[in-house]
Design a protein around this motif. Sequence first.
Motif, mmCIF file in Angstrom:
data_model
loop_
_atom_site.group_PDB
_atom_site.id
_atom_site.type_symbol
_atom_site.label_atom_id
_atom_site.label_comp_id
_atom_site.label_asym_id
_atom_site.label_seq_id
_atom_site.Cartn_x
_atom_site.Cartn_y
_atom_site.Cartn_z
ATOM 1 N N ASP A 42 40.494 49.887 46.065
ATOM 2 C CA ASP A 42 39.766 49.284 44.841
ATOM 3 C C ASP A 42 40.413 49.016 43.868
ATOM 4 O OD1 ASP A 42 37.659 49.130 42.968
ATOM 5 O OD2 ASP A 42 36.569 50.815 43.475
ATOM 6 N N TYR A 43 40.022 47.751 43.380
ATOM 7 C CA TYR A 43 40.854 46.838 42.532
ATOM 8 C C TYR A 43 39.930 46.774 41.204
ATOM 9 C CZ TYR A 43 45.159 44.208 41.145
ATOM 10 O OH TYR A 43 46.194 43.855 40.753
ATOM 11 N N LYS A 44 38.859 46.828 41.090
ATOM 12 C CA LYS A 44 37.815 46.634 39.983
ATOM 13 C C LYS A 44 38.220 47.164 38.565
ATOM 14 C CE LYS A 44 34.134 49.531 41.113
ATOM 15 N NZ LYS A 44 33.029 49.703 42.253
ATOM 16 N N ASP A 45 39.096 48.292 38.670
ATOM 17 C CA ASP A 45 39.299 48.680 37.352
ATOM 18 C C ASP A 45 40.288 47.878 36.604
ATOM 19 O OD1 ASP A 45 37.822 51.127 37.684
ATOM 20 O OD2 ASP A 45 39.254 52.198 38.310
ATOM 21 N N ARG A 46 41.048 46.983 37.297
ATOM 22 C CA ARG A 46 41.957 46.052 36.454
ATOM 23 C C ARG A 46 41.355 44.690 36.481
ATOM 24 N NH1 ARG A 46 47.690 45.972 39.144
ATOM 25 N NH2 ARG A 46 47.685 44.779 37.245
ATOM 26 N N LEU A 47 40.049 44.363 36.588
ATOM 27 C CA LEU A 47 39.553 43.274 36.868
ATOM 28 C C LEU A 47 38.297 43.226 35.881
ATOM 29 C CD1 LEU A 47 39.854 42.587 40.692
ATOM 30 C CD2 LEU A 47 41.370 41.586 38.751
ATOM 31 N N VAL A 48 37.621 41.869 35.444
ATOM 32 C CA VAL A 48 36.656 41.622 34.568
ATOM 33 C C VAL A 48 35.207 41.467 35.342
ATOM 34 C CG1 VAL A 48 38.076 41.039 32.660
ATOM 35 C CG2 VAL A 48 36.879 39.232 34.502
ATOM 36 N N GLY A 49 35.533 41.128 36.657
ATOM 37 C CA GLY A 49 34.045 40.763 37.412
ATOM 38 C C GLY A 49 32.965 42.044 37.481
ATOM 39 N N ILE A 50 31.794 41.497 37.555
ATOM 40 C CA ILE A 50 30.551 42.294 37.763
ATOM 41 C C ILE A 50 30.237 42.316 38.839
ATOM 42 C CG2 ILE A 50 28.544 42.791 36.677
ATOM 43 C CD1 ILE A 50 30.784 42.877 34.485
ATOM 44 N N MET A 51 30.916 43.178 39.869
ATOM 45 C CA MET A 51 30.589 43.022 41.222
ATOM 46 C C MET A 51 30.943 44.666 41.844
ATOM 47 S SD MET A 51 33.234 40.178 42.455
ATOM 48 C CE MET A 51 33.110 39.438 40.705
ATOM 49 N N GLU A 52 30.568 44.864 42.699
ATOM 50 C CA GLU A 52 30.870 46.228 43.181
ATOM 51 C C GLU A 52 32.239 46.250 44.102
ATOM 52 O OE1 GLU A 52 28.776 49.473 46.206
ATOM 53 O OE2 GLU A 52 27.635 47.871 45.673
ATOM 54 N N HIS A 53 32.222 45.074 44.924
ATOM 55 C CA HIS A 53 33.609 44.971 45.568
ATOM 56 C C HIS A 53 34.448 43.926 45.226
ATOM 57 C CE1 HIS A 53 30.861 47.081 48.487
ATOM 58 N NE2 HIS A 53 30.085 46.244 48.552
ATOM 59 N N GLN A 54 35.565 44.490 44.593
ATOM 60 C CA GLN A 54 36.802 43.945 44.263
ATOM 61 C C GLN A 54 37.853 44.792 44.829
ATOM 62 O OE1 GLN A 54 35.839 43.385 39.924
ATOM 63 N NE2 GLN A 54 36.601 41.352 40.315
ATOM 64 N N LEU A 55 38.599 44.291 45.744
ATOM 65 C CA LEU A 55 39.437 44.797 46.556
ATOM 66 C C LEU A 55 40.789 44.438 46.655
ATOM 67 C CD1 LEU A 55 36.973 45.200 49.326
ATOM 68 C CD2 LEU A 55 37.803 46.897 47.815
ATOM 69 N N LEU A 56 41.931 45.147 46.773
ATOM 70 C CA LEU A 56 43.313 44.498 46.808
ATOM 71 C C LEU A 56 43.760 44.227 48.179
ATOM 72 C CD1 LEU A 56 46.033 44.123 44.868
ATOM 73 C CD2 LEU A 56 46.535 46.396 45.230
ATOM 74 N N ALA A 57 44.337 43.267 48.505
ATOM 75 C CA ALA A 57 44.590 42.724 49.814
ATOM 76 C C ALA A 57 45.790 43.763 50.075
ATOM 77 C CB ALA A 57 45.378 41.414 49.678
ATOM 78 N N SER A 58 45.963 44.017 51.440
ATOM 79 C CA SER A 58 47.148 44.791 51.990
ATOM 80 C C SER A 58 48.472 44.125 51.997
ATOM 81 C CB SER A 58 46.728 45.340 53.537
ATOM 82 O OG SER A 58 46.947 43.948 54.293
ATOM 83 N N ASP A 59 49.477 44.789 51.935
ATOM 84 C CA ASP A 59 50.991 44.466 51.744
ATOM 85 C C ASP A 59 51.264 43.449 52.949
ATOM 86 O OD1 ASP A 59 51.354 45.657 49.404
ATOM 87 O OD2 ASP A 59 52.304 47.204 50.348
ATOM 88 N N GLY A 60 50.983 43.985 54.175
ATOM 89 C CA GLY A 60 50.785 43.082 55.529
ATOM 90 C C GLY A 60 50.432 41.775 55.286
ATOM 91 N N CYS A 61 49.269 41.648 54.776
ATOM 92 C CA CYS A 61 48.331 40.322 54.711
ATOM 93 C C CYS A 61 49.240 39.396 53.539
ATOM 94 C CB CYS A 61 47.008 40.619 54.600
ATOM 95 S SG CYS A 61 45.977 39.068 54.295
ATOM 96 N N MET A 62 49.448 40.026 52.711
ATOM 97 C CA MET A 62 50.283 39.265 51.675
ATOM 98 C C MET A 62 51.520 38.713 52.092
ATOM 99 S SD MET A 62 49.420 41.311 47.951
ATOM 100 C CE MET A 62 50.810 40.351 47.149
ATOM 101 N N GLU A 63 52.213 39.339 52.875
ATOM 102 C CA GLU A 63 53.570 38.876 53.567
ATOM 103 C C GLU A 63 53.258 37.782 54.517
ATOM 104 O OE1 GLU A 63 55.781 42.087 55.238
ATOM 105 O OE2 GLU A 63 55.782 43.159 53.425
ATOM 106 N N ALA A 64 52.137 37.924 54.949
ATOM 107 C CA ALA A 64 51.735 37.044 56.260
ATOM 108 C C ALA A 64 51.264 35.729 55.638
ATOM 109 C CB ALA A 64 50.630 37.560 57.217
ATOM 110 N N VAL A 65 50.472 35.805 54.548
ATOM 111 C CA VAL A 65 50.068 34.326 54.062
ATOM 112 C C VAL A 65 50.919 33.895 52.922
ATOM 113 C CG1 VAL A 65 47.725 35.185 54.392
ATOM 114 C CG2 VAL A 65 48.735 35.665 52.152
ATOM 115 N N GLU A 66 51.804 34.488 52.258
ATOM 116 C CA GLU A 66 52.792 34.039 51.162
ATOM 117 C C GLU A 66 53.380 32.806 51.403
ATOM 118 O OE1 GLU A 66 55.846 36.393 48.281
ATOM 119 O OE2 GLU A 66 56.393 36.738 50.402
ATOM 120 N N PRO A 67 54.050 32.398 52.382
ATOM 121 C CA PRO A 67 54.521 31.182 52.597
ATOM 122 C C PRO A 67 53.678 29.971 52.138
ATOM 123 C CG PRO A 67 55.237 32.524 54.393
ATOM 124 C CD PRO A 67 54.187 33.079 53.877
ATOM 125 N N PHE A 68 52.356 30.041 52.745
ATOM 126 C CA PHE A 68 51.585 28.878 52.752
ATOM 127 C C PHE A 68 51.314 28.796 51.188
ATOM 128 C CE2 PHE A 68 47.007 27.627 51.815
ATOM 129 C CZ PHE A 68 47.073 26.170 52.352
#
Length: 194
Positions: A42-68
């Motif tokens: 859960d990442y919504k405590d650090r964000l301003v959005g008014i929605m139930e689902h604000q989620l931090l990406a996994s480290d593995g995903c971030m590494e996979a997509v970072e080059p693009f």
Amino acid sequence: MTIKIGGKLGEHSQFGPVISKFKMTDILVKTLNSDCMNTTIDYKDRLVGIMEHQLLASDGCMEAVEPFFLSCVAEHTQVSSAPDKNVTMNDLWYNRMTNAWDHNPIHFHANCAYSSVGFLKVPDEQPHGTGNLCFYMEAVAGYPSGPVTFVPAVGDYYVFPWHLQHFVNPIGPFKGERRSFSINFSGTKRGLKT
């Protein structure tokens, strides 16, 4: 504003800062959607959005997509300012709008040099003009020149300067889900942290 479409496919200029638009591959969209549905951070405590689902990406995903995404920011800096060779990806999070009045109020992304928004899913039906990505452009000769609005489309990815204010209006009644993600990037511009 310069909108750069698809990286070298064309651009046009108006007043304001540069917003670059790129197209993600289907595989990249699938990778991000899969991570979004499996993450539980859960990442919504650090964000301003008014929605139930604000989620931090996994480290593995971030590494996979970072080059693009780093290549997109590198191309963005070529048209927006002097190239910044020291850009790093800070964080990636998902915004899942599933309720009728979910929205993201006007804000900007601090503690970074560049920010970005991409779209992973759009509602099957939604009222015209709702759920769009809107930017308030900087004033020209003392007069405001925004907002500039983009209709979400799966695979579209926008890169812009950290200080550019943006928002998403409440969607209102709709069927489906509006799923997006944001990434912040650090750099060396204007004395910002690396």
